[in-house]
Design a protein around this motif. Structure first.
Motif, PDB file in Angstrom:
ATOM      1  N   LEU A  31      50.873  -1.457  38.405  1.00  0.00           N
ATOM      2  CA  LEU A  31      52.016  -0.382  38.614  1.00  0.00           C
ATOM      3  C   LEU A  31      51.901   0.728  39.429  1.00  0.00           C
ATOM      4  O   LEU A  31      50.928   1.263  39.457  1.00  0.00           O
ATOM      5  CB  LEU A  31      51.949  -0.021  37.087  1.00  0.00           C
ATOM      6  N   LEU A  32      52.698   0.937  40.285  1.00  0.00           N
ATOM      7  CA  LEU A  32      52.697   1.993  41.301  1.00  0.00           C
ATOM      8  C   LEU A  32      53.004   3.208  40.762  1.00  0.00           C
ATOM      9  O   LEU A  32      53.887   3.277  39.692  1.00  0.00           O
ATOM     10  CB  LEU A  32      53.712   1.686  42.362  1.00  0.00           C
ATOM     11  N   PRO A  33      52.614   4.495  41.522  1.00  0.00           N
ATOM     12  CA  PRO A  33      52.966   5.564  40.822  1.00  0.00           C
ATOM     13  C   PRO A  33      54.557   5.936  40.754  1.00  0.00           C
ATOM     14  O   PRO A  33      54.975   6.586  39.846  1.00  0.00           O
ATOM     15  CB  PRO A  33      52.392   6.759  41.826  1.00  0.00           C
ATOM     16  N   SER A  34      55.124   5.248  41.668  1.00  0.00           N
ATOM     17  CA  SER A  34      56.688   5.335  41.724  1.00  0.00           C
ATOM     18  C   SER A  34      57.385   4.487  40.412  1.00  0.00           C
ATOM     19  O   SER A  34      58.499   4.631  40.114  1.00  0.00           O
ATOM     20  CB  SER A  34      57.394   4.691  42.879  1.00  0.00           C
ATOM     21  N   GLY A  35      56.585   3.729  39.570  1.00  0.00           N
ATOM     22  CA  GLY A  35      57.296   3.256  38.484  1.00  0.00           C
ATOM     23  C   GLY A  35      57.384   1.510  38.692  1.00  0.00           C
ATOM     24  O   GLY A  35      57.797   0.895  37.901  1.00  0.00           O
ATOM     25  N   ASP A  36      57.166   1.154  40.127  1.00  0.00           N
ATOM     26  CA  ASP A  36      57.567  -0.127  40.232  1.00  0.00           C
ATOM     27  C   ASP A  36      56.432  -0.949  39.900  1.00  0.00           C
ATOM     28  O   ASP A  36      55.110  -0.500  39.946  1.00  0.00           O
ATOM     29  CB  ASP A  36      57.582  -0.149  41.945  1.00  0.00           C
TER      30      ASP A  36
END
Length: 151
Positions: free
Chosen positions: A131-136
């Motif tokens: 999970l990326l910090p951007s939520g992706d």
């Protein structure tokens, strides 16, 4: 503590004031790392500075303001972590947007739950998804098992 469900609600105005001052101090330290950063960081810091750490006289309003401070601090923290600005390694870990972002060091490991947080804010799962910090979300990248060849 402020944003967690089930966290104790500060009982007095002094408790709220003390927490706001602590959060404001954290924002000042984080803001020093982010003088010319993207809008999410600047906006979060601006929200905190606009309220000047004054505690409103109505307790419910003070709690709402405290939650805004906490949310701003969390936003700044995760934005800076995603950029790699909070990395203390030498050389620095790659940012979350770098092509080699999985090479970042483990910041927090929770093997019993099957995940780790990398230095750049990625949450890496044991199934190789993350999970990326951007939520992706990036799905697992394990190779599929080979089919048995019969002759």
């Amino acid at each position: 503590m402020v944003l967690t469900d089930g966290a104790p609600i500060p009982e007095s105005d002094q408790d709220i004031h003390d927490l706001m001052l602590r959060l404001r101090g954290h924002l000042m330290q984080l803001g020093a790392l982010a003088p010319d950063r993207p809008s999410a960081v600047a906006k979060a810091i601006e929200v905190a500075w606009a309220h000047e750490a004054l505690v409103p006289e109505i307790h419910a309003q003070a709690l709402m303001l405290l939650a805004k401070f906490a949310s701003a601090a969390r936003t700044v923290f995760w934005e800076l972590r995603a950029e790699g600005s909070l990395c203390e390694h030498s050389p620095r870990c790659p940012s979350a947007s770098a092509s080699d972002h999985l090479a970042a060091s483990v910041h927090l490991a929770c093997p019993e739950a099957g995940w780790s947080v990398l230095c750049n804010g990625l949450i890496l799962f044991e199934n190789t998804g993350y999970l990326l910090p951007s939520g992706d979300v990036v799905g697992p990248r394990r190779p599929l098992p080979r089919e048995a060849v019969t002759t």
